[in-house]
Design a protein around this motif. Structure first.
Motif, mmCIF file in Angstrom:
data_model
loop_
_atom_site.group_PDB
_atom_site.id
_atom_site.type_symbol
_atom_site.label_atom_id
_atom_site.label_comp_id
_atom_site.label_asym_id
_atom_site.label_seq_id
_atom_site.Cartn_x
_atom_site.Cartn_y
_atom_site.Cartn_z
ATOM 1 N N THR A 72 0.808 -1.232 0.000
ATOM 2 C CA THR A 72 0.000 0.000 0.000
ATOM 3 C C THR A 72 0.834 1.271 0.000
ATOM 4 O O THR A 72 0.265 2.361 -0.032
ATOM 5 C CB THR A 72 -0.932 0.022 1.236
ATOM 6 O OG1 THR A 72 -0.132 -0.064 2.431
ATOM 7 C CG2 THR A 72 -1.917 -1.135 1.210
ATOM 8 N N GLN A 73 2.157 1.154 0.037
ATOM 9 C CA GLN A 73 2.993 2.345 0.200
ATOM 10 C C GLN A 73 2.739 3.389 -0.896
ATOM 11 O O GLN A 73 2.495 4.565 -0.598
ATOM 12 C CB GLN A 73 4.474 1.956 0.220
ATOM 13 C CG GLN A 73 5.391 3.176 0.363
ATOM 14 C CD GLN A 73 6.831 2.785 0.639
ATOM 15 O OE1 GLN A 73 7.133 1.616 0.870
ATOM 16 N NE2 GLN A 73 7.725 3.759 0.635
ATOM 17 N N ASP A 74 2.790 2.982 -2.134
ATOM 18 C CA ASP A 74 2.651 3.943 -3.231
ATOM 19 C C ASP A 74 1.278 4.610 -3.230
ATOM 20 O O ASP A 74 1.167 5.832 -3.405
ATOM 21 C CB ASP A 74 2.885 3.242 -4.575
ATOM 22 C CG ASP A 74 4.325 2.798 -4.751
ATOM 23 O OD1 ASP A 74 5.201 3.354 -4.048
ATOM 24 O OD2 ASP A 74 4.571 1.888 -5.575
ATOM 25 N N SER A 75 0.219 3.819 -3.052
ATOM 26 C CA SER A 75 -1.133 4.380 -3.130
ATOM 27 C C SER A 75 -1.458 5.289 -1.939
ATOM 28 O O SER A 75 -2.089 6.339 -2.114
ATOM 29 C CB SER A 75 -2.171 3.258 -3.230
ATOM 30 O OG SER A 75 -2.040 2.346 -2.166
ATOM 31 N N ILE A 76 -1.026 4.914 -0.733
ATOM 32 C CA ILE A 76 -1.301 5.757 0.434
ATOM 33 C C ILE A 76 -0.545 7.080 0.340
ATOM 34 O O ILE A 76 -1.110 8.158 0.582
ATOM 35 C CB ILE A 76 -0.948 5.019 1.746
ATOM 36 C CG1 ILE A 76 -1.941 3.885 2.007
ATOM 37 C CG2 ILE A 76 -0.958 5.984 2.931
ATOM 38 C CD1 ILE A 76 -1.661 3.088 3.266
ATOM 39 N N THR A 77 0.747 7.019 0.007
ATOM 40 C CA THR A 77 1.533 8.253 -0.101
ATOM 41 C C THR A 77 0.972 9.167 -1.197
ATOM 42 O O THR A 77 0.996 10.391 -1.059
ATOM 43 C CB THR A 77 3.009 7.930 -0.394
ATOM 44 O OG1 THR A 77 3.088 7.056 -1.527
ATOM 45 C CG2 THR A 77 3.667 7.265 0.808
ATOM 46 N N SER A 78 0.450 8.586 -2.273
ATOM 47 C CA SER A 78 -0.113 9.381 -3.362
ATOM 48 C C SER A 78 -1.461 9.996 -2.974
ATOM 49 O O SER A 78 -1.680 11.196 -3.162
ATOM 50 C CB SER A 78 -0.282 8.509 -4.606
ATOM 51 O OG SER A 78 -0.959 9.195 -5.624
ATOM 52 N N ASP A 79 -2.352 9.190 -2.386
ATOM 53 C CA ASP A 79 -3.699 9.674 -2.056
ATOM 54 C C ASP A 79 -3.703 10.712 -0.937
ATOM 55 O O ASP A 79 -4.516 11.649 -0.956
ATOM 56 C CB ASP A 79 -4.601 8.499 -1.658
ATOM 57 C CG ASP A 79 -4.930 7.595 -2.833
ATOM 58 O OD1 ASP A 79 -4.573 7.965 -3.972
ATOM 59 O OD2 ASP A 79 -5.524 6.523 -2.614
ATOM 60 N N ASN A 198 -7.666 -1.619 -3.439
ATOM 61 C CA ASN A 198 -6.962 -0.422 -2.973
ATOM 62 C C ASN A 198 -6.791 -0.460 -1.453
ATOM 63 O O ASN A 198 -7.370 -1.309 -0.766
ATOM 64 C CB ASN A 198 -7.672 0.858 -3.429
ATOM 65 C CG ASN A 198 -9.036 1.050 -2.764
ATOM 66 O OD1 ASN A 198 -9.221 0.787 -1.586
ATOM 67 N ND2 ASN A 198 -10.003 1.505 -3.540
ATOM 68 N N TRP A 199 -6.039 0.474 -0.939
ATOM 69 C CA TRP A 199 -5.622 0.419 0.469
ATOM 70 C C TRP A 199 -6.781 0.588 1.441
ATOM 71 O O TRP A 199 -6.746 0.042 2.548
ATOM 72 C CB TRP A 199 -4.536 1.452 0.742
ATOM 73 C CG TRP A 199 -4.945 2.898 0.542
ATOM 74 C CD1 TRP A 199 -4.918 3.598 -0.622
ATOM 75 C CD2 TRP A 199 -5.408 3.801 1.551
ATOM 76 N NE1 TRP A 199 -5.354 4.889 -0.417
ATOM 77 C CE2 TRP A 199 -5.643 5.048 0.911
ATOM 78 C CE3 TRP A 199 -5.635 3.700 2.914
ATOM 79 C CZ2 TRP A 199 -6.108 6.170 1.589
ATOM 80 C CZ3 TRP A 199 -6.094 4.817 3.609
ATOM 81 C CH2 TRP A 199 -6.327 6.034 2.961
ATOM 82 N N ARG A 200 -7.839 1.314 1.052
ATOM 83 C CA ARG A 200 -8.972 1.485 1.960
ATOM 84 C C ARG A 200 -9.762 0.176 2.085
ATOM 85 O O ARG A 200 -10.146 -0.227 3.195
ATOM 86 C CB ARG A 200 -9.889 2.605 1.464
ATOM 87 C CG ARG A 200 -9.248 3.996 1.536
ATOM 88 C CD ARG A 200 -10.261 5.084 1.197
ATOM 89 N NE ARG A 200 -9.626 6.379 1.071
ATOM 90 C CZ ARG A 200 -9.353 7.202 2.096
ATOM 91 N NH1 ARG A 200 -9.694 6.839 3.321
ATOM 92 N NH2 ARG A 200 -8.788 8.371 1.891
ATOM 93 N N ASN A 319 6.992 -6.694 -6.494
ATOM 94 C CA ASN A 319 5.802 -6.996 -5.692
ATOM 95 C C ASN A 319 5.415 -8.468 -5.797
ATOM 96 O O ASN A 319 5.058 -9.104 -4.809
ATOM 97 C CB ASN A 319 4.625 -6.120 -6.137
ATOM 98 C CG ASN A 319 4.759 -4.685 -5.676
ATOM 99 O OD1 ASN A 319 5.440 -4.416 -4.695
ATOM 100 N ND2 ASN A 319 4.118 -3.773 -6.374
#
Length: 487
Positions: A72-79, A198-200, A319
């Motif tokens: 989730t690193q990329d998606s959380i940092t982006s969102d 997605n991370w959520r 990944n």
């Protein structure tokens, strides 16, 4: 710091936790036992297995929490527009929460029992995942991660202790290893599901293990050894009878547990000063030593930054490679679950540490040679493959022994009257070391990949000596036999 066993008044406060979903005995020893699940679970081994499968939902939650940050690193940092340092803090906060949970775990398990502690631990996990799933900024992420860590800190101590206290001596090692097997399954689930959602949504899925654990606790008995320690004789014998099967003669085991409890004394205050006695400090030293060496091997740093390490080694699909690494962990830990009661704890620990030492040396040599070899050469590609193979062997070796067995031994060797205080110390030492390794691994890898793996190899080599000299073999012995040997 000390703890005192509870009075009759305090016991009344524990009743909601003691009897929730347990089997009661009314009248004589042959009276009926209440609870719908008691009508289903008649065979002892099936009963114990059912109990282990229920509490194993806790370690699955533990593993899911550990594995969540990787995909989730990329998606959380982006969102949420987080910096790398903010996400690193998010990842490490679970260790901070787990340290607090570890401090509370022993006292909680002594006061309200093993089941009550797991029920309480499940609540902050559920709240933590909800906070992450609805997070609009970093504050909710951090709060959720701390709450998850607190619950995981309690789970990491209570589950292996509960399993050790309910398992028959010939099955205790294998059933105890289910704890670590469940952790690896949780990590793998987070890795795999993270590829598709997605991370959520992944955070919402993280709620499932604990939402299943809470109702499951209503259908399993409390630890008979804890009930005996609390002086609840009827509940203790009923719990043990359910676990061993209604047609099994439990009189020998009942008398053995009663003698052990009587020899330690129920209403006794244990302080840090008392741990200086050899019958206490030696098993505590072994327990803490194994749990600290488990983390000093660098396993959490390697798993946390596995994608980065694979990328440095020239693997493009990092990944997917990480998912493969998680699968290898599950398979190797499953092998340990099958072997540990056949080959013994010490042998598996020595084999595990030896495999780790050799594979870490292989990885460190490969990284050192990569510094002096041209990136365009065929040898450079071969060295990349060697480093990946070495890393996979290291994780497999860890999962074969040093991953699951320290938790099994810790739950076996600590005497019942110091288990709360000593178990909290051992679990706290494990989580503190994990936090240090996780925080320093990236810095060390930036300094020198070869040097980092050399340091981890030295720790693994020392672990071989530690096990050979100090760790006792506990296979095939009752908990009372193991603990009385330290006297």
């Amino acid at each position: 710091m000390s703890f005192r066993d509870d009075s009759e008044d305090a016991r009344d406060l524990r009743k909601p936790f003691l009897h929730t979903g347990s089997w009661y005995r009314m009248g004589s020893r042959q009276s009926s036992i209440l609870g719908s699940s008691a009508q289903v679970i008649r065979d002892g081994s099936v009963s114990v297995l059912f109990c282990v499968l229920v509490v194993a939902l806790g370690p699955i939650q533990f593993g899911f929490t550990s594995g969540y940050s990787s995909p989730t690193q990329d998606s959380i940092t982006s969102d949420l527009n987080l910096s790398v340092s903010e996400f690193s803090l998010f990842g490490s906060l679970s260790n901070v929460g787990a340290m607090v949970g570890a401090i509370a775990s022993g006292q909680m398990a002594e006061y309200i029992g093993r089941k009550g502690s797991l029920m309480i631990a499940a609540i902050p996990n559920v709240i933590g995942w909800l906070a992450i799933s609805f997070a609009k900024d970093s504050s909710f992420l951090f709060m959720g991660r701390l709450l998850e860590g607190f619950g995981v800190g309690i789970i990491s101590y209570v589950v292996p202790v509960y399993i050790a206290e309910i398992a028959p001596q010939n099955m205790r090692g294998g059933l105890g290893s289910v704890n670590q097997l469940s952790v690896t399954i949780g990590v793998l689930l987070a890795y795999v599901l993270g590829l598709f959602v997605n991370w959520r949504i992944l955070a919402v899925l993280g709620i499932l293990p604990c939402t299943l654990l809470i109702p499951g606790l209503f259908f399993i008995p409390e630890s008979p050894r804890w009930l005996a320690k609390m002086g609840m004789t009827e509940e203790f014998e009923t719990s043990l009878q359910v676990l061993r099967g209604f047609d099994t003669d439990i009189s020998v085991e009942v008398n053995e547990i009663k003698r052990s409890v009587a020899s330690t004394g129920k209403r006794v205050t244990i302080r840090f000063a008392d741990l200086k006695r050899k019958r206490y400090w030696f098993p505590l030293m072994v327990g803490i030593g194994l749990l600290v060496l488990q983390q000093l091997s660098g396993i959490n740093g390697i798993l946390f930054y596995s994608s980065t390490i694979f990328s440095n080694a020239g693997i493009s699909s990092s990944n997917i490679a990480t998912v493969g690494l998680g699968a290898i962990q599950v398979l190797a830990t499953a092998v340990t679950t099958w072997l540990v009661d056949k080959s013994g704890r010490r042998l598996l620990l020595i084999i595990s540490s030896s495999v780790m030492t050799l594979s870490l040396i292989l990885v460190s040599i490969a990284f050192f040679l990569e510094k002096v070899v041209s990136e365009d050469s065929h040898l450079y590609s071969i060295l990349g493959i060697i480093s990946v193979v070495g890393l996979v062997l290291m994780v497999a070796g860890f999962s074969l022994g040093l991953g699951p067995i320290p938790w099994v031994i810790m739950s076996e060797i600590l005497p019942v009257n110091i288990k709360g205080l000593a178990g909290s110390l051992a679990t706290l030492a494990n989580w503190l070391t994990s936090f240090v390794i996780t925080m320093t691994a990236n810095l060390l890898l930036s300094w020198s990949s070869g040097g980092t793996f050399t340091i981890y190899a030295v720790v693994a080599a020392f672990t071989i000596a530690f096990v050979a000299i100090w760790v006792p073999e506990t296979k095939g012995r009752t908990l009372e036999e193991i603990q009385s040997s330290f006297r």
